[in-house]
Design a protein around this motif. Structure first.
Motif, PDB file in Angstrom:
ATOM      1  N   THR A   1       0.828  -1.200   0.000  1.00 25.56           N
ATOM      2  CA  THR A   1       0.000   0.000   0.000  1.00 25.56           C
ATOM      3  C   THR A   1       0.859   1.245   0.000  1.00 25.56           C
ATOM      4  OG1 THR A   1      -1.738  -1.157   1.218  1.00 25.56           O
ATOM      5  CG2 THR A   1      -1.818   1.247   1.235  1.00 25.56           C
ATOM      6  N   VAL A   2       1.876   1.248   0.862  1.00 22.88           N
ATOM      7  CA  VAL A   2       2.796   2.383   0.922  1.00 22.88           C
ATOM      8  C   VAL A   2       3.491   2.573  -0.409  1.00 22.88           C
ATOM      9  CG1 VAL A   2       4.915   3.239   1.960  1.00 22.88           C
ATOM     10  CG2 VAL A   2       3.164   2.235   3.396  1.00 22.88           C
ATOM     11  N   LEU A   3       3.910   1.471  -1.023  1.00 21.58           N
ATOM     12  CA  LEU A   3       4.611   1.541  -2.297  1.00 21.58           C
ATOM     13  C   LEU A   3       3.761   2.218  -3.354  1.00 21.58           C
ATOM     14  CD1 LEU A   3       6.976   0.749  -4.148  1.00 21.58           C
ATOM     15  CD2 LEU A   3       5.842  -1.446  -4.514  1.00 21.58           C
ATOM     16  N   VAL A   4       2.510   1.800  -3.483  1.00 18.51           N
ATOM     17  CA  VAL A   4       1.630   2.367  -4.501  1.00 18.51           C
ATOM     18  C   VAL A   4       1.351   3.834  -4.218  1.00 18.51           C
ATOM     19  CG1 VAL A   4      -0.676   2.287  -5.499  1.00 18.51           C
ATOM     20  CG2 VAL A   4       0.565   0.173  -5.094  1.00 18.51           C
ATOM     21  N   LEU A   5       0.959   4.142  -2.991  1.00 14.11           N
ATOM     22  CA  LEU A   5       0.620   5.517  -2.652  1.00 14.11           C
ATOM     23  C   LEU A   5       1.809   6.450  -2.793  1.00 14.11           C
ATOM     24  CD1 LEU A   5      -1.653   4.975   0.481  1.00 14.11           C
ATOM     25  CD2 LEU A   5      -2.373   5.793  -1.758  1.00 14.11           C
ATOM     26  N   SER A   6       2.955   6.004  -2.311  1.00 17.03           N
ATOM     27  CA  SER A   6       4.130   6.867  -2.338  1.00 17.03           C
ATOM     28  C   SER A   6       4.595   7.132  -3.751  1.00 17.03           C
ATOM     29  CB  SER A   6       5.267   6.244  -1.519  1.00 17.03           C
ATOM     30  OG  SER A   6       4.890   6.131  -0.175  1.00 17.03           O
ATOM     31  N   LEU A   7       4.568   6.109  -4.614  1.00 18.61           N
ATOM     32  CA  LEU A   7       5.008   6.304  -5.989  1.00 18.61           C
ATOM     33  C   LEU A   7       4.052   7.204  -6.743  1.00 18.61           C
ATOM     34  CD1 LEU A   7       6.418   2.840  -7.093  1.00 18.61           C
ATOM     35  CD2 LEU A   7       7.622   4.845  -6.240  1.00 18.61           C
ATOM     36  N   VAL A   8       2.748   7.115  -6.451  1.00 23.83           N
ATOM     37  CA  VAL A   8       1.783   7.998  -7.095  1.00 23.83           C
ATOM     38  C   VAL A   8       2.060   9.442  -6.708  1.00 23.83           C
ATOM     39  CG1 VAL A   8      -0.634   8.692  -7.131  1.00 23.83           C
ATOM     40  CG2 VAL A   8      -0.037   6.293  -7.389  1.00 23.83           C
ATOM     41  N   VAL A   9       2.266   9.674  -5.414  1.00 24.78           N
ATOM     42  CA  VAL A   9       2.542  11.025  -4.950  1.00 24.78           C
ATOM     43  C   VAL A   9       3.873  11.514  -5.488  1.00 24.78           C
ATOM     44  CG1 VAL A   9       2.846  12.497  -2.938  1.00 24.78           C
ATOM     45  CG2 VAL A   9       1.168  10.659  -2.877  1.00 24.78           C
ATOM     46  N   PHE A  10       4.879  10.627  -5.452  1.00 23.36           N
ATOM     47  CA  PHE A  10       6.205  11.012  -5.909  1.00 23.36           C
ATOM     48  C   PHE A  10       6.186  11.382  -7.389  1.00 23.36           C
ATOM     49  CE2 PHE A  10      10.620   9.838  -7.239  1.00 23.36           C
ATOM     50  CZ  PHE A  10      11.256  10.853  -6.567  1.00 23.36           C
ATOM     51  N   ALA A  11       5.375  10.678  -8.183  1.00 25.43           N
ATOM     52  CA  ALA A  11       5.282  10.994  -9.609  1.00 25.43           C
ATOM     53  C   ALA A  11       4.778  12.414  -9.801  1.00 25.43           C
ATOM     54  CB  ALA A  11       4.356  10.004 -10.300  1.00 25.43           C
TER      55      ALA A  11
ATOM     56  N   VAL B   1      -0.617  11.206  10.952  1.00 26.66           N
ATOM     57  CA  VAL B   1       0.832  11.259  10.809  1.00 26.66           C
ATOM     58  C   VAL B   1       1.218  12.646  10.342  1.00 26.66           C
ATOM     59  CG1 VAL B   1       2.862  10.323   9.662  1.00 26.66           C
ATOM     60  CG2 VAL B   1       0.957   8.805  10.231  1.00 26.66           C
ATOM     61  N   THR B   2       2.152  13.257  11.034  1.00 23.62           N
ATOM     62  CA  THR B   2       2.682  14.554  10.631  1.00 23.62           C
ATOM     63  C   THR B   2       3.967  14.341   9.850  1.00 23.62           C
ATOM     64  OG1 THR B   2       1.773  15.627  12.605  1.00 23.62           O
ATOM     65  CG2 THR B   2       3.525  16.786  11.428  1.00 23.62           C
ATOM     66  N   VAL B   3       4.013  14.818   8.610  1.00 20.40           N
ATOM     67  CA  VAL B   3       5.214  14.688   7.788  1.00 20.40           C
ATOM     68  C   VAL B   3       6.269  15.643   8.316  1.00 20.40           C
ATOM     69  CG1 VAL B   3       6.181  14.922   5.478  1.00 20.40           C
ATOM     70  CG2 VAL B   3       3.869  14.024   5.773  1.00 20.40           C
ATOM     71  N   THR B   4       7.438  15.111   8.654  1.00 17.18           N
ATOM     72  CA  THR B   4       8.499  15.938   9.243  1.00 17.18           C
ATOM     73  C   THR B   4       9.687  16.145   8.311  1.00 17.18           C
ATOM     74  OG1 THR B   4       9.452  13.953  10.278  1.00 17.18           O
ATOM     75  CG2 THR B   4       7.886  15.242  11.578  1.00 17.18           C
ATOM     76  N   ASP B   5       9.827  15.290   7.289  1.00 19.66           N
ATOM     77  CA  ASP B   5      10.962  15.460   6.375  1.00 19.66           C
ATOM     78  C   ASP B   5      10.678  14.761   5.054  1.00 19.66           C
ATOM     79  OD1 ASP B   5      13.883  16.229   5.872  1.00 19.66           O
ATOM     80  OD2 ASP B   5      13.919  14.078   5.480  1.00 19.66           O
ATOM     81  N   PHE B   6      11.021  15.417   3.975  1.00 15.32           N
ATOM     82  CA  PHE B   6      10.987  14.812   2.648  1.00 15.32           C
ATOM     83  C   PHE B   6      12.188  15.338   1.882  1.00 15.32           C
ATOM     84  CE2 PHE B   6       9.702  15.488  -1.883  1.00 15.32           C
ATOM     85  CZ  PHE B   6       9.922  14.179  -2.283  1.00 15.32           C
ATOM     86  N   THR B   7      13.069  14.439   1.462  1.00 11.65           N
ATOM     87  CA  THR B   7      14.299  14.853   0.783  1.00 11.65           C
ATOM     88  C   THR B   7      14.588  13.939  -0.394  1.00 11.65           C
ATOM     89  OG1 THR B   7      15.244  15.651   2.866  1.00 11.65           O
ATOM     90  CG2 THR B   7      16.770  15.295   1.046  1.00 11.65           C
TER      91      THR B   7
ATOM     92  N   TRP C   1      15.067   9.028  -2.312  1.00  9.81           N
ATOM     93  CA  TRP C   1      14.194   9.943  -1.584  1.00  9.81           C
ATOM     94  C   TRP C   1      13.763   9.298  -0.279  1.00  9.81           C
ATOM     95  CZ3 TRP C   1       9.258   8.330  -0.535  1.00  9.81           C
ATOM     96  CH2 TRP C   1       8.658   7.413  -1.406  1.00  9.81           C
ATOM     97  N   THR C   2      13.655  10.121   0.724  1.00 12.45           N
ATOM     98  CA  THR C   2      13.229   9.649   2.040  1.00 12.45           C
ATOM     99  C   THR C   2      12.059  10.502   2.510  1.00 12.45           C
ATOM    100  OG1 THR C   2      14.870  11.067   3.123  1.00 12.45           O
ATOM    101  CG2 THR C   2      15.493   8.774   2.708  1.00 12.45           C
TER     102      THR C   2
ATOM    103  N   TRP D   1      13.078   5.203  -0.897  1.00 14.11           N
ATOM    104  CA  TRP D   1      13.164   4.654  -2.259  1.00 14.11           C
ATOM    105  C   TRP D   1      14.558   4.991  -2.779  1.00 14.11           C
ATOM    106  CZ3 TRP D   1      14.222   6.375  -7.165  1.00 14.11           C
ATOM    107  CH2 TRP D   1      13.711   5.662  -8.253  1.00 14.11           C
ATOM    108  N   ARG D   2      15.252   4.003  -3.341  1.00 11.93           N
ATOM    109  CA  ARG D   2      16.629   4.249  -3.781  1.00 11.93           C
ATOM    110  C   ARG D   2      16.916   3.472  -5.067  1.00 11.93           C
ATOM    111  NH1 ARG D   2      21.378   5.884  -1.008  1.00 11.93           N
ATOM    112  NH2 ARG D   2      20.060   6.091   0.845  1.00 11.93           N
ATOM    113  N   TYR D   3      17.617   4.133  -5.988  1.00 14.30           N
ATOM    114  CA  TYR D   3      18.032   3.492  -7.240  1.00 14.30           C
ATOM    115  C   TYR D   3      19.475   3.898  -7.501  1.00 14.30           C
ATOM    116  CZ  TYR D   3      18.082   2.141 -12.199  1.00 14.30           C
ATOM    117  OH  TYR D   3      18.372   1.565 -13.413  1.00 14.30           O
ATOM    118  N   GLU D   4      20.340   2.889  -7.718  1.00 12.19           N
ATOM    119  CA  GLU D   4      21.759   3.153  -7.922  1.00 12.19           C
ATOM    120  C   GLU D   4      22.265   2.429  -9.161  1.00 12.19           C
ATOM    121  OE1 GLU D   4      23.166   3.664  -3.254  1.00 12.19           O
ATOM    122  OE2 GLU D   4      23.678   1.844  -4.348  1.00 12.19           O
ATOM    123  N   VAL D   5      23.165   3.087  -9.874  1.00 10.10           N
ATOM    124  CA  VAL D   5      23.828   2.480 -11.027  1.00 10.10           C
ATOM    125  C   VAL D   5      25.324   2.451 -10.734  1.00 10.10           C
ATOM    126  CG1 VAL D   5      24.300   2.643 -13.491  1.00 10.10           C
ATOM    127  CG2 VAL D   5      22.069   3.326 -12.620  1.00 10.10           C
TER     128      VAL D   5
END
Length: 259
Positions: free
Chosen positions: A7-17, A191-197, A213-214, A229-233
């Motif tokens: 659930t978190v994965l779907v919601l977070s990716l939608v918002v992040f997009a 939930v109070t959002v305290t950080d998004f980076t 992103w955190t 969420w993290r992606y590395e090459v």
């Protein structure tokens, strides 16, 4: 925990997009001569076509991970690809770990065949099937969100990542996530959002070597909940894909099944 994670994965990716788009980079107000223009170019986040750069390199390793932490418990999904276009072979690994779940598999593709090793409760079994190697596109698609420009991302310095010099860009906008509140975490409570980076590391060729992103929040009870969420090459141009040590077992199982 697994249901909550998905659930978190779907919601977070939608918002992040919605946070990560193709809009113009921030205007830093630089209107100077050639030297100033060069600095402005570096200040403005610019990521080149990932697929072209990786194809030109011939090989690479891509690692994608997603983790959530709540009430001191962490659940993590990791998906990694080692791709060698020159030898036309690859290895994909997938693992999910957490308090209530644990599973993993590994798929090796070479010479028109895919060999997969599954492990459940310490017991391994194998699957062999005809398949052309499609891992390159899968690996690139895993990081698709990484290569959109982030409005107002700012250059904060340079550092070394996987042996190369990269520019470090950072972006943070709490207001985007505060609108979603607990929904951003897949939580029904307050939930109070305290950080998004967002952190993006870009090499001199314009390849995003790392995007992470955190998102962190705090419940009414004072508990911390976070998502990453993290992606590395890595290993660009230097990744090899040897035969896995379980390949003979997979072939033996295939031979036994055919007998």
């Amino acid at each position: 925990m697994t249901t909550r994670l998905l659930t978190v994965l779907v919601l977070s990716l939608v918002v992040f997009a919605g946070c990560v788009g193709g809009g113009p980079a921030a205007d830093n107000g630089d209107d100077t001569d050639d030297g100033g223009a060069a600095q402005a170019d570096r200040d403005d986040l610019s990521v080149e076509a990932t697929d072209r750069l990786l194809r030109d390199a011939g090989s690479f390793t891509a690692t994608w991970s997603y983790s959530t932490t709540e009430a001191g418990e962490t659940t993590t999904i990791t998906n990694a690809y080692r791709v060698d276009l020159r030898a036309n072979r690859s290895v994909e690994t997938f693992a999910m770990s957490g308090p209530d779940t644990g599973t993993d598999f590994e798929t090796f593709v070479a010479d028109g065949s895919a060999y997969t090793r599954y492990e459940t409760d310490g017991e391994a079994f194998y699957q062999v099937r005809p398949q052309d190697d499609t891992s390159f596109q899968s690996a690139v698609d895993r990081g698709a969100l990484s290569y959109e420009s982030v409005d107002e991302a700012r250059l904060v310095g340079t550092e070394t990542f996987d042996g190369v010099t990269v520019d470090r860009y950072e972006y943070s906008d709490l207001s985007t996530w505060q609108e979603f509140g607990a929904g951003a975490f897949g939580s029904g409570g307050n939930v109070t959002v305290t950080d998004f980076t967002v952190v993006i590391l870009v090499d001199e060729d314009g390849l995003a070597r790392q995007t992470a992103w955190t998102l962190t929040g705090e419940t009414d009870d004072g508990d911390t909940i976070s998502v990453e969420w993290r992606y590395e090459v890595t290993g660009v141009g230097s990744t090899d894909v040897p035969d896995p040590d379980w390949l003979d077992d997979a072939r033996a199982q295939q031979s036994d099944a055919a007998a």
